[in-house]
Design a protein around this motif. Structure first.
Motif, PDB file in Angstrom:
ATOM      1  N   TYR A  17       0.824  -1.211   0.000  1.00 35.13           N
ATOM      2  CA  TYR A  17       0.000   0.000   0.000  1.00 35.13           C
ATOM      3  C   TYR A  17       0.857   1.261   0.000  1.00 35.13           C
ATOM      4  O   TYR A  17       0.493   2.275  -0.599  1.00 35.13           O
ATOM      5  CB  TYR A  17      -0.943   0.004   1.212  1.00 35.13           C
ATOM      6  CG  TYR A  17      -2.031   1.037   1.077  1.00 35.13           C
ATOM      7  CD1 TYR A  17      -3.170   0.773   0.313  1.00 35.13           C
ATOM      8  CD2 TYR A  17      -1.916   2.300   1.662  1.00 35.13           C
ATOM      9  CE1 TYR A  17      -4.167   1.737   0.144  1.00 35.13           C
ATOM     10  CE2 TYR A  17      -2.898   3.263   1.507  1.00 35.13           C
ATOM     11  CZ  TYR A  17      -4.020   2.971   0.756  1.00 35.13           C
ATOM     12  OH  TYR A  17      -4.998   3.927   0.583  1.00 35.13           O
ATOM     13  N   GLN A  18       2.001   1.183   0.649  1.00 32.38           N
ATOM     14  CA  GLN A  18       2.836   2.383   0.795  1.00 32.38           C
ATOM     15  C   GLN A  18       3.578   2.768  -0.478  1.00 32.38           C
ATOM     16  O   GLN A  18       4.004   3.910  -0.613  1.00 32.38           O
ATOM     17  CB  GLN A  18       3.836   2.179   1.942  1.00 32.38           C
ATOM     18  CG  GLN A  18       3.151   2.118   3.298  1.00 32.38           C
ATOM     19  CD  GLN A  18       4.120   1.823   4.424  1.00 32.38           C
ATOM     20  OE1 GLN A  18       4.380   0.660   4.724  1.00 32.38           O
ATOM     21  NE2 GLN A  18       4.658   2.848   5.038  1.00 32.38           N
ATOM     22  N   VAL A  19       3.747   1.800  -1.392  1.00 32.82           N
ATOM     23  CA  VAL A  19       4.541   2.120  -2.597  1.00 32.82           C
ATOM     24  C   VAL A  19       3.799   1.902  -3.920  1.00 32.82           C
ATOM     25  O   VAL A  19       4.089   2.591  -4.908  1.00 32.82           O
ATOM     26  CB  VAL A  19       5.879   1.315  -2.644  1.00 32.82           C
ATOM     27  CG1 VAL A  19       6.800   1.726  -1.519  1.00 32.82           C
ATOM     28  CG2 VAL A  19       5.656  -0.193  -2.647  1.00 32.82           C
ATOM     29  N   HIS A 109       0.175  -9.756   5.396  1.00 32.14           N
ATOM     30  CA  HIS A 109      -0.711  -8.699   5.900  1.00 32.14           C
ATOM     31  C   HIS A 109       0.130  -7.558   6.448  1.00 32.14           C
ATOM     32  O   HIS A 109       0.841  -7.731   7.428  1.00 32.14           O
ATOM     33  CB  HIS A 109      -1.639  -9.239   7.004  1.00 32.14           C
ATOM     34  CG  HIS A 109      -2.657  -8.226   7.442  1.00 32.14           C
ATOM     35  ND1 HIS A 109      -2.436  -7.354   8.482  1.00 32.14           N
ATOM     36  CD2 HIS A 109      -3.885  -7.931   6.952  1.00 32.14           C
ATOM     37  CE1 HIS A 109      -3.500  -6.569   8.619  1.00 32.14           C
ATOM     38  NE2 HIS A 109      -4.386  -6.890   7.712  1.00 32.14           N
ATOM     39  N   HIS A 110       0.046  -6.398   5.784  1.00 29.79           N
ATOM     40  CA  HIS A 110       0.798  -5.226   6.256  1.00 29.79           C
ATOM     41  C   HIS A 110      -0.199  -4.072   6.416  1.00 29.79           C
ATOM     42  O   HIS A 110      -0.290  -3.180   5.581  1.00 29.79           O
ATOM     43  CB  HIS A 110       1.911  -4.883   5.265  1.00 29.79           C
ATOM     44  CG  HIS A 110       2.938  -3.941   5.814  1.00 29.79           C
ATOM     45  ND1 HIS A 110       4.277  -4.246   5.908  1.00 29.79           N
ATOM     46  CD2 HIS A 110       2.833  -2.680   6.309  1.00 29.79           C
ATOM     47  CE1 HIS A 110       4.946  -3.225   6.424  1.00 29.79           C
ATOM     48  NE2 HIS A 110       4.072  -2.258   6.677  1.00 29.79           N
ATOM     49  N   PHE A 111      -0.980  -4.142   7.462  1.00 32.28           N
ATOM     50  CA  PHE A 111      -1.929  -3.104   7.927  1.00 32.28           C
ATOM     51  C   PHE A 111      -3.209  -2.942   7.109  1.00 32.28           C
ATOM     52  O   PHE A 111      -4.193  -2.436   7.631  1.00 32.28           O
ATOM     53  CB  PHE A 111      -1.273  -1.714   8.028  1.00 32.28           C
ATOM     54  CG  PHE A 111      -0.124  -1.605   9.010  1.00 32.28           C
ATOM     55  CD1 PHE A 111       0.018  -2.481  10.076  1.00 32.28           C
ATOM     56  CD2 PHE A 111       0.825  -0.582   8.877  1.00 32.28           C
ATOM     57  CE1 PHE A 111       1.071  -2.359  10.981  1.00 32.28           C
ATOM     58  CE2 PHE A 111       1.880  -0.455   9.782  1.00 32.28           C
ATOM     59  CZ  PHE A 111       1.997  -1.345  10.833  1.00 32.28           C
ATOM     60  N   LEU A 320      13.884  -7.277   9.932  1.00 31.53           N
ATOM     61  CA  LEU A 320      13.039  -7.062   8.760  1.00 31.53           C
ATOM     62  C   LEU A 320      12.774  -5.587   8.499  1.00 31.53           C
ATOM     63  O   LEU A 320      12.312  -5.219   7.428  1.00 31.53           O
ATOM     64  CB  LEU A 320      11.707  -7.811   8.923  1.00 31.53           C
ATOM     65  CG  LEU A 320      11.818  -9.337   9.024  1.00 31.53           C
ATOM     66  CD1 LEU A 320      10.442  -9.962   9.255  1.00 31.53           C
ATOM     67  CD2 LEU A 320      12.437  -9.934   7.760  1.00 31.53           C
ATOM     68  N   GLU A 321      13.027  -4.747   9.512  1.00 23.98           N
ATOM     69  CA  GLU A 321      12.923  -3.296   9.342  1.00 23.98           C
ATOM     70  C   GLU A 321      13.806  -2.608  10.366  1.00 23.98           C
ATOM     71  O   GLU A 321      13.763  -2.944  11.553  1.00 23.98           O
ATOM     72  CB  GLU A 321      11.497  -2.773   9.575  1.00 23.98           C
ATOM     73  CG  GLU A 321      10.511  -3.068   8.493  1.00 23.98           C
ATOM     74  CD  GLU A 321       9.125  -2.473   8.771  1.00 23.98           C
ATOM     75  OE1 GLU A 321       9.038  -1.438   9.466  1.00 23.98           O
ATOM     76  OE2 GLU A 321       8.150  -3.068   8.304  1.00 23.98           O
ATOM     77  N   ASN A 322      14.583  -1.639   9.895  1.00 21.81           N
ATOM     78  CA  ASN A 322      15.308  -0.724  10.761  1.00 21.81           C
ATOM     79  C   ASN A 322      15.610   0.461   9.862  1.00 21.81           C
ATOM     80  O   ASN A 322      16.131   0.288   8.763  1.00 21.81           O
ATOM     81  CB  ASN A 322      16.613  -1.376  11.267  1.00 21.81           C
ATOM     82  CG  ASN A 322      17.493  -0.391  12.031  1.00 21.81           C
ATOM     83  OD1 ASN A 322      18.625  -0.118  11.647  1.00 21.81           O
ATOM     84  ND2 ASN A 322      16.988   0.137  13.111  1.00 21.81           N
ATOM     85  N   PHE A 365       4.625   6.325   1.268  1.00 25.61           N
ATOM     86  CA  PHE A 365       3.462   6.864   1.994  1.00 25.61           C
ATOM     87  C   PHE A 365       3.496   6.371   3.437  1.00 25.61           C
ATOM     88  O   PHE A 365       3.281   5.188   3.679  1.00 25.61           O
ATOM     89  CB  PHE A 365       2.189   6.390   1.278  1.00 25.61           C
ATOM     90  CG  PHE A 365       0.905   6.833   1.928  1.00 25.61           C
ATOM     91  CD1 PHE A 365       0.531   8.176   1.912  1.00 25.61           C
ATOM     92  CD2 PHE A 365       0.063   5.914   2.538  1.00 25.61           C
ATOM     93  CE1 PHE A 365      -0.665   8.586   2.504  1.00 25.61           C
ATOM     94  CE2 PHE A 365      -1.129   6.316   3.128  1.00 25.61           C
ATOM     95  CZ  PHE A 365      -1.488   7.648   3.111  1.00 25.61           C
ATOM     96  N   GLU A 366       3.773   7.305   4.358  1.00 24.25           N
ATOM     97  CA  GLU A 366       3.901   6.914   5.766  1.00 24.25           C
ATOM     98  C   GLU A 366       2.527   7.042   6.457  1.00 24.25           C
ATOM     99  O   GLU A 366       2.319   7.838   7.362  1.00 24.25           O
ATOM    100  CB  GLU A 366       4.990   7.765   6.444  1.00 24.25           C
ATOM    101  CG  GLU A 366       5.223   7.518   7.918  1.00 24.25           C
ATOM    102  CD  GLU A 366       5.639   6.100   8.301  1.00 24.25           C
ATOM    103  OE1 GLU A 366       6.065   5.324   7.432  1.00 24.25           O
ATOM    104  OE2 GLU A 366       5.503   5.790   9.495  1.00 24.25           O
ATOM    105  N   TRP A 367       1.556   6.296   5.956  1.00 24.45           N
ATOM    106  CA  TRP A 367       0.236   6.182   6.583  1.00 24.45           C
ATOM    107  C   TRP A 367      -0.391   7.551   6.878  1.00 24.45           C
ATOM    108  O   TRP A 367      -0.321   8.415   6.003  1.00 24.45           O
ATOM    109  CB  TRP A 367       0.333   5.267   7.821  1.00 24.45           C
ATOM    110  CG  TRP A 367       0.977   3.940   7.464  1.00 24.45           C
ATOM    111  CD1 TRP A 367       2.216   3.497   7.839  1.00 24.45           C
ATOM    112  CD2 TRP A 367       0.448   2.920   6.595  1.00 24.45           C
ATOM    113  NE1 TRP A 367       2.463   2.268   7.281  1.00 24.45           N
ATOM    114  CE2 TRP A 367       1.413   1.887   6.530  1.00 24.45           C
ATOM    115  CE3 TRP A 367      -0.740   2.758   5.881  1.00 24.45           C
ATOM    116  CZ2 TRP A 367       1.213   0.726   5.772  1.00 24.45           C
ATOM    117  CZ3 TRP A 367      -0.944   1.599   5.139  1.00 24.45           C
ATOM    118  CH2 TRP A 367       0.017   0.615   5.090  1.00 24.45           C
TER     119      TRP A 367
HETATM  120  O1  IFM Z   1       6.258   2.717   7.432  1.00 24.32           O
HETATM  121  C1  IFM Z   1       6.201   1.896   8.547  1.00 24.32           C
HETATM  122  C2  IFM Z   1       5.920   0.464   8.146  1.00 24.32           C
HETATM  123  O2  IFM Z   1       4.719   0.354   7.444  1.00 24.32           O
HETATM  124  C3  IFM Z   1       5.847  -0.424   9.370  1.00 24.32           C
HETATM  125  N1  IFM Z   1       6.973  -0.252  10.232  1.00 24.32           N
HETATM  126  C4  IFM Z   1       7.365   1.099  10.568  1.00 24.32           C
HETATM  127  C5  IFM Z   1       7.514   1.934   9.317  1.00 24.32           C
HETATM  128  C6  IFM Z   1       7.937   3.364   9.681  1.00 24.32           C
HETATM  129  O3  IFM Z   1       6.991   3.958  10.495  1.00 24.32           O
END
Ligand code: IFM
Length: 406
Positions: A17-19, A109-111, A320-322, A365-367
């Motif tokens: 969704y964000q990209v 599932h990502h939100f 998976l995220e940093n 897109f940061e939500w």
């Molecule tokens: O953009 C978000 C991502 O969707 C989930 N983890 C944190 C990121 C930054 O806020």
């Protein structure tokens, strides 16, 4: 010289969704227009069309892995109606990664949810896990011969907190009772998806998959070191970082631990009550640290402590995220450098870490915060959709290439 193992996974992450852009059947799309969100997702980064170009850039930056999510509302726009075109699209996306030597890590599932699922009450519905499973079955069957790493849920507790406690994301319900029901249903959805995915691989004689969630984590630190703050920090670490994972581990449904880590929370418990112990944070700007553009403290040593703490579970860990949103790209490189040094330290102390994925490959897109926060290794011009590689990405690419942090 700080060295990483030869088989370490290096790369970056995104979510559909964000990209992608134009996810018109998603609950977020519907919600943004209903509440009149200031900055709507719209075309996002047009990654749905430009994914090959984006993966060329990832390859050029020496990444060997990439995390993405598949959009449920594209694949099942109406309940029970699965789009073979969209399944083929995601198969093409995975093939494009493989052709470039990038190991796909796929989030289910990502939100975001399909509108039909949200109308049925989303993960608050007693039958939610069953609805989710039908989608998982289609996706995994279509992609299993090309994908080894699956992430069922992204940051379930962040999702619950924003959507059902703070009420700032759809469906904007503020109900602890609902939040608890959603948490139970998400755990059930994950556990059943875990079994389903393993079953599909077994039936097809494919090597065993690696299935997990992406767990949001934070460093909880006492503001002023006193008994109450220390106890509150310990309690929050135990409850917010470990408890959800422990439940899944007890149910034998994690093959690795997926970790998302960004920041520190400075604990100042103003009472011994639930609010004080679980929610109060320092409001006096004590022990100030450098912050990202959303005001989150930068605290690399928290990642080291967290990895040490997760080491007790004796499961491999995959970051998976940093990442960091900032307009100061040198600050971004510093952030990456310091966090990688902390990962390496934990590894030298015996914690098994398989890889590091930066959030995010491209600005996105940061939500509810819109497009202003810039998390990308690659800048996106939202007028032309032109991508520009940042200096920090080049420095990170040297680490990806050599496995050495200089
Ligand atoms: O953009 C978000 C991502 O969707 C989930 N983890 C944190 C990121 C930054 O806020």
């Amino acid at each position: 010289m700080i060295e990483f193992p030869k088989d370490f996974f290096w790369g970056a992450a995104t979510s559909a969704y964000q990209v992608e852009g134009n996810n018109t059947n998603s609950d977020w799309w519907e919600w943004e227009s209903r509440v009149g969100l200031k900055q709507r997702c719209g075309q996002a980064c047009r990654h749905y069309e430009l994914y090959e170009h984006d993966f060329d850039l990832a390859r050029a930056l020496n990444h060997n892995a990439h995390r993405l999510s598949v959009e449920w509302s594209r694949i099942e726009p109406q309940q029970g109606q699965f789009s073979t075109d969209e399944l083929q699209h995601y198969r093409n996306v995975i093939l494009a990664l493989k052709e470039r030597g990038l190991e796909p890590v796929v989030t289910l599932h990502h939100f975001t949810n399909p509108v039909w699922f949200a109308k049925l009450g989303g993960f608050g519905n007693k039958k939610a896990a069953g609805y989710f499973l039908a989608f998982v079955e289609k996706v995994v069957s279509a992609l299993c011969d090309k994908v080894r790493f699956w992430v069922t849920l992204n940051e379930p507790m962040v999702y619950i907190y924003h959507a059902y406690i703070l009420g700032v994301w759809p469906p904007q319900e503020k109900s602890l009772f609902k939040a608890k029901a959603v948490a139970d249903n998400l755990i059930l959805a994950h556990t059943r998806a875990y079994q389903l995915i393993h079953g599909i691989y077994k039936k097809r004689n494919l090597p065993s998959p690696m299935v997990s969630i992406a767990k949001n984590t934070q460093a909880f630190k006492p503001c002023i070191v006193n008994v109450r703050n220390k106890f509150a920090a310990y309690l929050r670490h135990w409850l917010f970082n470990l408890e959800f994972l422990k439940k899944l581990i007890r149910g034998n449904s994690l093959d690795f631990i997926g970790v998302n880590y960004y920041s520190r929370s400075l604990v100042e418990a103003r009472s011994w009550g639930i609010r004080g112990l679980l929610l109060d944070v320092c409001e006096n700007n004590h022990s100030p640290l450098k912050k990202n553009s959303l005001g989150w403290d930068v605290y690399p040593q928290g990642l080291h402590e967290l990895l040490r703490s997760l080491g007790r579970f004796k499961l491999p860990i995959f970051i998976l995220e940093n990442g960091i949103c900032t307009d100061d790209d040198m600050f971004r490189w510093n952030f990456i450098y310091q966090h990688l040094a902390c990962v390496n330290l934990a590894m030298r102390e015996g914690v098994k870490v398989m890889g590091y994925l930066y959030w995010s490959l491209i600005d996105n897109f940061e939500w509810d915060k819109g497009f202003a926060p810039r998390f990308g290794l690659i800048d996106v011009d939202y007028n032309t959709y032109k991508r520009t590689i940042r200096e920090s990405a080049l420095k990170f690419s040297e680490v990806c290439k050599t496995g050495v942090l200089n």
